[in-house]
Write an enzyme that holds these catalytic residues in place. Structure first.
Site, mmCIF file in Angstrom:
data_model
loop_
_atom_site.group_PDB
_atom_site.id
_atom_site.type_symbol
_atom_site.label_atom_id
_atom_site.label_comp_id
_atom_site.label_asym_id
_atom_site.label_seq_id
_atom_site.Cartn_x
_atom_site.Cartn_y
_atom_site.Cartn_z
ATOM 1 N N ILE A 65 -4.574 -6.001 9.396
ATOM 2 C CA ILE A 65 -3.631 -5.071 8.779
ATOM 3 C C ILE A 65 -4.366 -4.506 7.578
ATOM 4 C CG2 ILE A 65 -1.408 -4.796 7.641
ATOM 5 C CD1 ILE A 65 -0.328 -7.001 9.440
ATOM 6 N N TYR B 7 4.061 -12.422 6.001
ATOM 7 C CA TYR B 7 2.941 -11.957 5.166
ATOM 8 C C TYR B 7 2.689 -12.979 4.068
ATOM 9 C CZ TYR B 7 0.462 -8.623 2.031
ATOM 10 O OH TYR B 7 -0.437 -7.991 1.223
ATOM 11 N N LYS C 220 0.327 -12.221 8.784
ATOM 12 C CA LYS C 220 -0.713 -11.508 8.036
ATOM 13 C C LYS C 220 -1.195 -12.470 6.965
ATOM 14 C CE LYS C 220 -1.701 -7.597 5.018
ATOM 15 N NZ LYS C 220 -1.167 -6.446 4.240
ATOM 16 N N THR D 127 0.827 -1.199 0.000
ATOM 17 C CA THR D 127 0.000 0.000 0.000
ATOM 18 C C THR D 127 0.862 1.250 0.000
ATOM 19 O OG1 THR D 127 -1.675 -1.207 1.249
ATOM 20 C CG2 THR D 127 -1.864 1.190 1.216
#
Length: 359
Positions: free
Chosen positions: A255, A188, A216, A102
């Site tokens: 998240i 992740y 995540k 992001t």
């Protein structure tokens, strides 16, 4: 010119000196630090190593994957960035991913990346946990970036599995094992981006390390429940599933991308208990945010809210005008007061956007 040797200098205020001044057989001895084995740099500092524990990270419920704003020439707009971070803190975010997908870490040089992590720690580290995305598909790069990230004070690292040049399961274990020793770590798993799932076998092996804060997880809530049922902390990586992940499947939190826009509402979703009505209210904006690859819609939205300049680093480009108009309608339906910033939301024209190809 006067030449002095070490024996003729007054070095009483300079700490210990390793020069021997006893006659002709004077022998220079290297400083002790020079012969210490090549440990990871952050691990030499007791203060840095113990600044934050994995247990501190495991307690976080709302972590925002923060957007990185730009100036018209493509450099970081740190003034706008600081405003964004402050809005997250004021509205209850507990942690922040810096330079993630992001935040467009994939479009940053490593110098930019580490600078932004250090800047965030310096300005906001006392108020929010700073989690630096220092992962890479190169183990060497991941090690070096993680050393630097902890050296500038980040509280934890985010690590993805090697993408594109995929490796074996044993390779995944070796890759993560190379960085876990440095400090608190979130792994992740997002197969839609990496092309490879991190299977439970790998995570269970990594969970033997006290530095694994958690995962995540973007595969879905069945996977979330598998981990939470085995005592592994999980954050949902899917905003559209995070309510159920938190309240039905044992996830610690989320998240989030959406919290860039509505941090207060996302905090309520993670803290207030089961709230299907709030989840339903948020769903249209979440759906809008993921109609194209993240962070394209988010960048468009924040520009239309007036909190960042309408500058895109290529290859990202803004959503088309009809989608920009949809966002304005959504803001008005949900309530402008729930969104970050104070300016009126507006539909920007194509000519308002700046696309930067050299940065």
């Amino acid at each position: 010119m006067v030449h002095l040797n070490a024996c003729e200098l007054n070095l009483s205020n300079c700490g210990p000196v390793s020069v021997s001044c006893t006659g002709k057989n004077r022998k220079w001895r290297p400083p002790q630090a020079a012969i210490i084995p090549n440990y990871h740099l952050p691990m030499r500092s007791f203060e840095v190593k113990n600044r934050t524990s994995a247990e501190d990270i495991k307690a976080l419920r709302l972590i925002t994957a923060i957007k990185t704003p730009y100036l018209p020439d493509g450099r970081f707009d740190l003034e706008a960035y600081d405003d964004l971070v402050n809005m997250q803190i004021v509205n209850g975010a507990e942690g922040m991913i810096v330079g993630g997908t992001t935040g467009e870490g994939q479009l940053m040089s490593w110098d930019e990346h580490i600078m932004l992590i250090g800047h965030t720690v310096n300005c906001f580290g006392a108020s929010i946990k700073v989690i630096g995305n220092t992962g890479s598909n190169s183990t060497r790069e991941a090690i070096h970036a993680t050393e630097q990230g902890f050296a500038v004070g980040m509280h934890a690292a985010l690590h993805i599995n090697p993408y594109y040049g995929k490796t074996s399961l044993e390779g995944l274990i070796s890759h993560f094992d190379s960085v876990l020793s440095m400090g608190p770590t979130i792994i992740y798993n997002v197969p839609s981006r990496t092309g490879q799932d991190i299977p439970p076998r790998v995570i269970h092996t990594m969970a033997e390390s006290p530095n694994l804060a958690g995962v995540k997880e973007c595969v879905g809530n069945d996977r979330v429940e598998h981990y939470t049922g085995n005592g592994i902390v999980v954050w949902s990586g899917n905003d559209d599933q995070c309510h159920d992940a938190r309240w039905n499947h044992g996830a610690t939190g989320v998240i989030s991308v959406t919290s860039n826009l509505v941090p207060g509402m996302m905090r309520e979703l993670m803290f207030r208990g089961k709230d299907p009505s709030l989840n339903t209210k948020l769903f249209p904006i979440i759906e809008w945010l993921f109609q194209e690859p993240n962070p394209i819609p988010l960048n468009t939205a924040l520009a239309q809210l007036g909190v960042v300049r309408p500058v895109f680093r290529l290859p990202y480009v803004p959503l088309p005008q009809e989608k920009r108009a949809e966002f304005v309608n959504l803001v008005n339906q949900i309530g402008r007061e729930n969104f970050v910033g104070e300016k009126d939301v507006q539909v920007l024209d194509d000519d308002d956007f700046i696309l930067v190809d050299r940065y």
